[in-house]
Design a protein around this motif. Structure first.
Motif, short mmCIF file in Angstrom:
data_model
loop_
_atom_site.label_atom_id
_atom_site.label_comp_id
_atom_site.label_asym_id
_atom_site.label_seq_id
_atom_site.Cartn_x
_atom_site.Cartn_y
_atom_site.Cartn_z
N THR A 164 0.83 -1.20 0.00
CA THR A 164 0.00 0.00 0.00
C THR A 164 0.87 1.26 0.00
N GLY A 165 0.38 2.28 -0.71
CA GLY A 165 1.09 3.56 -0.74
C GLY A 165 2.04 3.74 -1.90
N ILE A 166 2.21 2.73 -2.73
CA ILE A 166 3.11 2.84 -3.89
C ILE A 166 2.39 3.59 -5.00
N THR A 167 3.01 4.62 -5.51
CA THR A 167 2.41 5.41 -6.58
C THR A 167 2.15 4.54 -7.80
N GLY A 168 0.92 4.61 -8.31
CA GLY A 168 0.55 3.84 -9.49
C GLY A 168 -0.02 2.47 -9.20
N LEU A 169 0.04 2.04 -7.93
CA LEU A 169 -0.42 0.69 -7.58
C LEU A 169 -1.73 0.80 -6.80
N TRP A 170 -2.84 0.61 -7.51
CA TRP A 170 -4.18 0.71 -6.92
C TRP A 170 -4.51 -0.56 -6.16
N HIS A 171 -5.38 -0.42 -5.16
CA HIS A 171 -5.82 -1.58 -4.39
C HIS A 171 -7.13 -1.23 -3.70
N LYS A 172 -7.67 -2.18 -2.97
CA LYS A 172 -8.88 -1.92 -2.19
C LYS A 172 -8.52 -1.90 -0.71
N ASP A 173 -9.21 -1.03 0.04
CA ASP A 173 -8.95 -0.96 1.47
C ASP A 173 -9.75 -2.04 2.20
N SER A 174 -9.68 -2.03 3.52
CA SER A 174 -10.33 -3.07 4.31
C SER A 174 -11.84 -3.06 4.19
N ASP A 175 -12.40 -1.94 3.72
CA ASP A 175 -13.85 -1.84 3.50
C ASP A 175 -14.25 -2.16 2.07
N GLY A 176 -13.27 -2.56 1.25
CA GLY A 176 -13.57 -2.89 -0.14
C GLY A 176 -13.64 -1.68 -1.06
N GLN A 177 -13.21 -0.53 -0.57
CA GLN A 177 -13.22 0.68 -1.39
C GLN A 177 -11.91 0.81 -2.16
N VAL A 178 -12.01 1.24 -3.42
CA VAL A 178 -10.83 1.38 -4.26
C VAL A 178 -9.97 2.55 -3.79
N VAL A 179 -8.68 2.29 -3.63
CA VAL A 179 -7.73 3.33 -3.24
C VAL A 179 -6.99 3.79 -4.50
N ASP A 180 -7.24 5.03 -4.89
CA ASP A 180 -6.64 5.61 -6.09
C ASP A 180 -5.21 6.04 -5.77
#
Length: 223
Positions: A164-180
């Motif tokens: 988490t936190g890497i520029t360009g690497l999207w993921h979902k948080d613990s609530d299933g929300q997309v982290v841009d």
């Protein structure tokens, strides 16, 4: 590894033939996967970069398109993929996905998750244009160029940290929300990027129910 890891500096050192990671990197295993193209420059490039970094890299080219003929992945071919995954036992899987092969990528990711707990990172044209959709089949979606992202991930793996936190690497948080996480930075010094792998060790080609190591591109084979 350092909290202040500089991926571009690491790329410069690797390009100069210098050491960028500690010896422990040799214990990390990555499986880079291309779908329906033997000529995949991203996967061939990542294979070269990972090897330069000191990782145990395997590059799998699953199927090869022939014009408009795209044969589905057979049960036998999927079994060959499973055998390879069990043999490699990767710490990380990276898949390059073009738009026509999203459904194949979804099926492949589902099959991989039954075989390994390694995180699956998807990149390429589809994840770059539609990162939110790509997170339906990848744990992380790389938006933009992946060389610096990959080096950052290697550093995180060595440190036992998440991605988490890497520029360009999207993921979902613990609530299933997309982290841009925006778009990965371009490498402006193109000479730093290693040449795509050609007939290097640990390259695998699965097509027509057959697994071979010989690189068809090295033999001048064109389809």
């Amino acid at each position: 590894m350092s909290e202040r890891f500089d991926a571009l500096d690491a790329l410069r050192r690797l390009s100069a033939g210098e050491v960028a990671f500690p010896p422990e990197v040799g214990g990390l295993r990555i499986l880079n996967i291309s779908l329906y193209t033997y000529r995949s420059f991203p996967i061939r490039g990542f294979h070269s970069l990972c090897r330069k970094a000191g990782m145990q890299s395997h590059a799998l080219f699953l199927k090869n398109s022939r014009g408009n003929c795209h044969l589905p992945v057979s049960e036998t071919e999927m079994a060959l993929v499973a055998d390879l995954v069990r043999s490699v036992d990767p710490h990380l899987i990276a898949i390059s996905v073009l738009h026509p092969y999203v459904m194949v990528a979804k099926d492949l990711s589902a099959a991989l998750r039954k075989l390994t707990g390694a995180p699956i990172i998807v990149g390429g044209k589809h994840p770059t244009v539609f990162p939110e959709q790509a997170l339906s089949y990848g744990d992380y979606a790389c938006r933009g160029e992946g060389e610096l992202v990959l080096l950052e991930i290697i550093d995180r793996l060595l440190a036992g940290r998440d991605f988490t936190g890497i520029t360009g690497l999207w993921h979902k948080d613990s609530d299933g929300q997309v982290v841009d996480r925006g778009v990965a930075p371009l490498v402006k010094e193109l000479d730093l990027i290693p040449f795509p792998a050609l007939a290097e060790p640990d390259m695998h080609f699965i097509e027509r129910n057959h697994h071979q190591h010989a690189d068809p591109e090295a033999a001048g084979h064109r389809r």
